[in-house]
Design an enzyme around this catalytic site. Structure first.
Site, PDB file in Angstrom:
ATOM      1  N   TYR A   1      25.261 -11.201  -3.472  1.00  0.00           N
ATOM      2  CA  TYR A   1      24.664 -10.746  -2.277  1.00  0.00           C
ATOM      3  C   TYR A   1      25.852 -10.224  -1.473  1.00  0.00           C
ATOM      4  CZ  TYR A   1      21.701 -10.094   1.864  1.00  0.00           C
ATOM      5  OH  TYR A   1      21.098  -9.447   2.871  1.00  0.00           O
TER       6      TYR A   1
ATOM      7  N   ASP B   1      34.835 -10.429  -0.222  1.00  0.00           N
ATOM      8  CA  ASP B   1      33.775 -10.509   0.609  1.00  0.00           C
ATOM      9  C   ASP B   1      34.027 -11.887   1.142  1.00  0.00           C
ATOM     10  OD1 ASP B   1      31.339 -10.909   2.164  1.00  0.00           O
ATOM     11  OD2 ASP B   1      30.309  -9.918   0.829  1.00  0.00           O
TER      12      ASP B   1
ATOM     13  N   LYS C   1      29.279 -12.808  10.295  1.00  0.00           N
ATOM     14  CA  LYS C   1      28.902 -14.144  10.621  1.00  0.00           C
ATOM     15  C   LYS C   1      29.691 -15.036  11.505  1.00  0.00           C
ATOM     16  CE  LYS C   1      26.231 -14.405   6.418  1.00  0.00           C
ATOM     17  NZ  LYS C   1      24.645 -14.368   6.487  1.00  0.00           N
TER      18      LYS C   1
END
Ligand SMILES: Cc1ncc(COP(=O)(O)O)c(C=O)c1O
Length: 439
Positions: free
Chosen positions: A143, A245, A272
């Site tokens: 993801y 990522d 985040k």
């Protein structure tokens, strides 16, 4: 007159009338209805019914210091009074950029954006602009947010994923153009031989290989160093870029998983926790590659902007949070996670349930499988495991513990041994319940 319905039920009824599915993000949904928050404080969340729970989800790994950390509240409150967004620069953006570029050896320049999705998208577009090539390679099941090219194969399942040596580019959203599917090359996780063979077939066309070094949806399995090194070597020898990522994994050391392994990607997407509780993303990496976004160049290869990018609220919260997340804080929270994992493994043994744990640093995931999975296909959660996980998570929620719905825990620095003991005690009962289900 009392209706006998809870406040959360009433709120969800209203929400269903004005939002598809009753929410703006699917993550909050649970059966029979979501819980609604009254407030959060430290490691605790209080819902509108007045129930207190320990929060091990931390807004999907974004609250590294828990809720309403006093230092962040105070810094942000000060900035709120002085304005929230300007069509001018702020020194805070520069200060935060200076802080971030010294955290990892591969960061020579950085730009801030508003989400992890946006950060990954910018990395992929920068890679295409730098190399002049069309294709992106990514790991099956990983993801990376909502960008078309990043989300391919994220929901691949046994009926669609194809041969293990040649994973199929499976669309997530209906209507994804065939051109996108053709331009995304899917490789298996932690299988250097197969990954390299697939990459070799498209060697001239691949702009970058995108990899999350501990991909949550792939099972929160750490990438083997040898796998990452293979991708590093392959991209370097084939004129392509390596993109990490680290939207979630940057928490594993002060400079992310890349620092742990000493493997330097060309570009890194973050998000985040680096927003200190506010929406954020960042792209950092090699100066030469980052400069495709340089608007001062004669030929601007990748024009890049965003109305709220680097707004002073996010910059203030993020800078405060990341200064607090220093070497000592990283070490402490990782040690807390080691203790939690060991207690939970004991609970699995005592309950005599089929389960195992994966993870890295301050995060881990429970699987109802005999052995830790190695890649997406072995981590795939089938119907029986889905039922076990649901029963487990419902039990934990009823006993004051919030986890991510994949069975994942993301610790925050405000947690102590007390919260870990509460978690492992509740899990022991939860495992016993799952064991009863399977008899
Ligand atoms: C590894 C990873 N990359 C990218 C994203 C997208 O980030 P955002 O939700 O901020 O767009 C996420 C979000 O969960 C993520 O886990």
């Amino acid at each position: 007159m009392t209706t006998g319905r809870t406040r959360s039920q009433e709120l969800y009824d209203r929400a269903l009338k004005v939002m598809p599915g009753g929410a703006s993000r699917n993550t909050i949904l649970r059966r029979p209805h979501p819980l609604y928050v009254e407030r959060g404080e430290g490691s605790r969340v209080f819902d509108v019914e007045g129930v207190e729970r320990i929060d091990f989800a931390n807004n999907m790994a974004s609250l590294i210091h828990g809720h309403a950390h006093p230092a962040i509240v105070s810094a942000v409150t000060e900035q709120l009074k002085r304005g929230t967004a300007f069509t001018l620069g702020t020194e805070r953006e520069i200060q935060y950029a200076e802080h971030m570029v010294q955290r990892a050896g591969s960061f020579s320049k950085i730009r801030f954006v508003n989400s992890g999705t946006e950060a990954v998208m910018a990395c992929l577009k920068a890679s295409r602009a730098f190399t002049g090539r069309p294709k992106i390679a990514k790991v099956e099941g990983a993801y990376h947010g909502l960008y078309d090219f990043a989300e391919i194969s994220q929901t691949a399942k046994p009926s669609t994923w194809g041969d293990p040596d040649r994973p199929v580019s499976v669309p997530v959203a209906y209507g994804t153009p065939q051109g996108v599917l053709d331009d995304v090359i899917v490789i298996p996780f932690n299988d250097s031989r197969v990954a390299k063979a697939i990459l070799d077939e498209h060697a001239e066309e691949i702009a970058c290989v995108l990899v999350d070094p501990v991909p949550h949806r792939v099972g929160l399995i750490p990438a083997e160093k040898e796998f990452l090194q293979t991708l590093r070597n392959w991209t370097s020898s084939n004129g392509s870029l390596l993109v990490f990522d680290e939207v979630i994994t940057f928490r594993v050391t002060c400079g992310g998983v890349q620092e742990k392994h000493g493997i330097h990607p060309d570009l890194t997407a973050m998000g985040k926790m680096i927003g200190g509780g506010f929406p954020v993303g960042a792209i950092a990496g090699r100066g030469e590659v980052m400069d495709v976004m340089d608007p001062l160049a004669d030929n601007v290869l990748f024009p890049h902007s965003g109305t709220f990018s680097a707004n002073p609220i996010t910059m203030t919260a993020g800078y405060t949070a990341m200064k607090l997340f220093d070497r000592q804080a990283v070490q402490r929270i990782n040690e807390l996670a080691r203790r939690a994992r060991s207690q939970i493994l004991d609970a699995i043994r005592v309950a005599d349930v089929t389960a195992c744990i994966t993870g890295a640093g301050s995060m881990f995931r429970v699987h109802f499988k005999p052995e830790p999975p190695r890649e997406y296909r072995s981590a795939f959660v089938g119907p029986e495991e889905t039922a076990q996980l649901r029963a487990f998570l419902d039990h934990l929620l009823d006993n004051g513990i919030i986890m991510i719905n994949t069975g994942t825990v993301m610790l925050s620095t405000v947690m102590t041994d007390y919260e870990i003991d509460r978690l492992s005690d509740a899990m022991l009962d939860g495992f016993r319940r799952v064991r009863e289900l399977s008899i």
